[in-house]
Design a protein around this motif. Structure first.
Motif, PDB file in Angstrom:
ATOM      1  N   ARG A 156       4.850 -23.225 -26.151  1.00 33.83           N
ATOM      2  CA  ARG A 156       3.104 -23.495 -26.038  1.00 33.83           C
ATOM      3  C   ARG A 156       3.171 -24.274 -24.143  1.00 33.83           C
ATOM      4  NH1 ARG A 156       3.559 -24.235 -31.602  1.00 33.83           N
ATOM      5  NH2 ARG A 156       3.709 -26.622 -31.218  1.00 33.83           N
ATOM      6  N   SER A 157       3.863 -25.357 -23.704  1.00 28.61           N
ATOM      7  CA  SER A 157       3.723 -25.399 -22.859  1.00 28.61           C
ATOM      8  C   SER A 157       4.390 -24.781 -21.808  1.00 28.61           C
ATOM      9  CB  SER A 157       5.288 -27.118 -22.625  1.00 28.61           C
ATOM     10  OG  SER A 157       4.421 -28.012 -24.125  1.00 28.61           O
ATOM     11  N   ALA A 174       2.217 -23.593 -18.222  1.00 25.74           N
ATOM     12  CA  ALA A 174       2.844 -23.919 -17.576  1.00 25.74           C
ATOM     13  C   ALA A 174       2.868 -22.163 -17.064  1.00 25.74           C
ATOM     14  CB  ALA A 174       4.859 -24.658 -17.221  1.00 25.74           C
ATOM     15  N   ARG A 175       3.379 -21.731 -16.748  1.00 28.78           N
ATOM     16  CA  ARG A 175       3.142 -19.897 -16.566  1.00 28.78           C
ATOM     17  C   ARG A 175       2.176 -19.448 -16.227  1.00 28.78           C
ATOM     18  NH1 ARG A 175       6.332 -14.595 -19.399  1.00 28.78           N
ATOM     19  NH2 ARG A 175       6.456 -13.780 -17.487  1.00 28.78           N
ATOM     20  N   ARG A 176       0.873 -19.710 -17.095  1.00 29.49           N
ATOM     21  CA  ARG A 176      -0.706 -19.624 -16.187  1.00 29.49           C
ATOM     22  C   ARG A 176      -0.345 -20.515 -14.670  1.00 29.49           C
ATOM     23  NH1 ARG A 176      -1.313 -19.231 -22.270  1.00 29.49           N
ATOM     24  NH2 ARG A 176      -2.114 -21.574 -21.787  1.00 29.49           N
ATOM     25  N   ALA A 177      -0.299 -21.258 -14.568  1.00 33.26           N
ATOM     26  CA  ALA A 177      -0.569 -22.524 -13.433  1.00 33.26           C
ATOM     27  C   ALA A 177      -0.226 -21.831 -12.031  1.00 33.26           C
ATOM     28  CB  ALA A 177      -0.302 -24.007 -14.202  1.00 33.26           C
ATOM     29  N   ILE A 182       7.612 -21.146  -7.572  1.00 34.53           N
ATOM     30  CA  ILE A 182       6.874 -22.290  -8.335  1.00 34.53           C
ATOM     31  C   ILE A 182       6.755 -22.097  -9.789  1.00 34.53           C
ATOM     32  CG2 ILE A 182       3.788 -21.679  -8.543  1.00 34.53           C
ATOM     33  CD1 ILE A 182       3.308 -20.330  -5.745  1.00 34.53           C
ATOM     34  N   GLN A 183       7.417 -21.704 -10.361  1.00 36.48           N
ATOM     35  CA  GLN A 183       7.908 -21.798 -11.716  1.00 36.48           C
ATOM     36  C   GLN A 183       8.531 -22.622 -11.791  1.00 36.48           C
ATOM     37  OE1 GLN A 183       9.108 -17.754 -13.598  1.00 36.48           O
ATOM     38  NE2 GLN A 183       8.184 -18.431 -15.727  1.00 36.48           N
ATOM     39  N   SER A 184       9.500 -22.774 -11.104  1.00 29.69           N
ATOM     40  CA  SER A 184      10.846 -23.446 -11.544  1.00 29.69           C
ATOM     41  C   SER A 184      10.314 -25.317 -11.491  1.00 29.69           C
ATOM     42  CB  SER A 184      11.494 -23.309 -10.433  1.00 29.69           C
ATOM     43  OG  SER A 184      12.324 -22.131 -10.484  1.00 29.69           O
ATOM     44  N   LEU A 223      -1.862 -16.007  -7.361  1.00 20.43           N
ATOM     45  CA  LEU A 223      -3.425 -14.834  -7.411  1.00 20.43           C
ATOM     46  C   LEU A 223      -4.602 -15.852  -6.399  1.00 20.43           C
ATOM     47  CD1 LEU A 223      -2.155 -13.383 -11.023  1.00 20.43           C
ATOM     48  CD2 LEU A 223      -2.045 -12.405  -8.558  1.00 20.43           C
ATOM     49  N   ALA A 224      -4.565 -17.132  -6.559  1.00 20.56           N
ATOM     50  CA  ALA A 224      -5.583 -17.751  -5.860  1.00 20.56           C
ATOM     51  C   ALA A 224      -6.246 -16.730  -4.741  1.00 20.56           C
ATOM     52  CB  ALA A 224      -5.686 -18.805  -5.098  1.00 20.56           C
ATOM     53  N   PRO A 225      -5.565 -16.126  -4.162  1.00 17.43           N
ATOM     54  CA  PRO A 225      -6.305 -15.871  -2.712  1.00 17.43           C
ATOM     55  C   PRO A 225      -7.113 -14.693  -3.078  1.00 17.43           C
ATOM     56  CG  PRO A 225      -4.156 -16.381  -2.343  1.00 17.43           C
ATOM     57  CD  PRO A 225      -4.031 -16.369  -3.761  1.00 17.43           C
TER      58      PRO A 225
END
Length: 176
Positions: free
Chosen positions: A135-136, A140-143, A53-55, A149-151
């Motif tokens: 900053r960008s 991206a990391r937060r997303a 996901i991070q990639s 963690l959504a579930p």
């Protein structure tokens, strides 16, 4: 994509011949080889998923996770670090740092600078472009974290945070 999980609900042992309740390998006691093995496998799968996901999040920014880690590390120093400092902090061989710095320098995110005290020492400075990239990248990391963690509910996230802190804080330091 992750392999389908045929083990039933999260935390339940996989079916097998030694899985009768109370029998050998039921994973009932904390720290049993079966439980530890299952936890290790789940952590590995989660790590791989987070990395994918991070990639995916980093791809539009044109940076690899390893370059991101180096850029964050350079930015964490008060003064420009030496290449050897970066290798030690990242727990990698100096050649790996050289390769990462080459790529980040080519993209204008860092620059090499001579050390005023020693001509043999090279320091790595973050550029304005590198700061903008960070900053960008933080976004991206937060997303990526939100996707993973959504579930989980807010309470579950808090518990997970505590458990992960216990694991990280309890790890012995590696010395090269």
């Amino acid at each position: 994509m992750d392999a389908p999980d045929s083990s039933g609900p999260p935390g339940s042992p996989a079916p097998g011949p030694d899985r009768s309740p109370g029998g050998p390998g039921d994973g009932g006691d904390s720290g049993s080889p079966d439980t530890d093995g299952m936890l290790a496998e789940q952590l590995l799968r989660l790590t791989r998923r987070l990395h994918r996901i991070q990639s995916r999040q980093l791809e539009p920014i044109d940076i690899t996770p390893a370059q991101f880690r180096l850029l964050r590390t350079v930015a964490s120093y008060d003064a420009a670090p030496r290449m050897a400092d970066l290798a030690r902090r990242l727990d990698v061989v100096p050649r790996a740092v050289t390769t990462l710095v080459d790529a980040l320098e080519a993209s204008g995110r860092v620059r090499r600078a001579p050390d005023p005290a020693s001509r043999r020492v090279v320091r790595v400075e973050i550029t304005d472009e590198g700061r903008a990239t960070l900053r960008s990248l933080r976004s991206a990391r937060r997303a990526a974290a939100e996707e993973i963690l959504a579930p989980l509910s807010a309470d579950q996230r808090e518990v997970l945070g505590g458990l992960l802190s216990a694991l990280v804080d309890g790890m012995p330091e590696r010395h090269c």
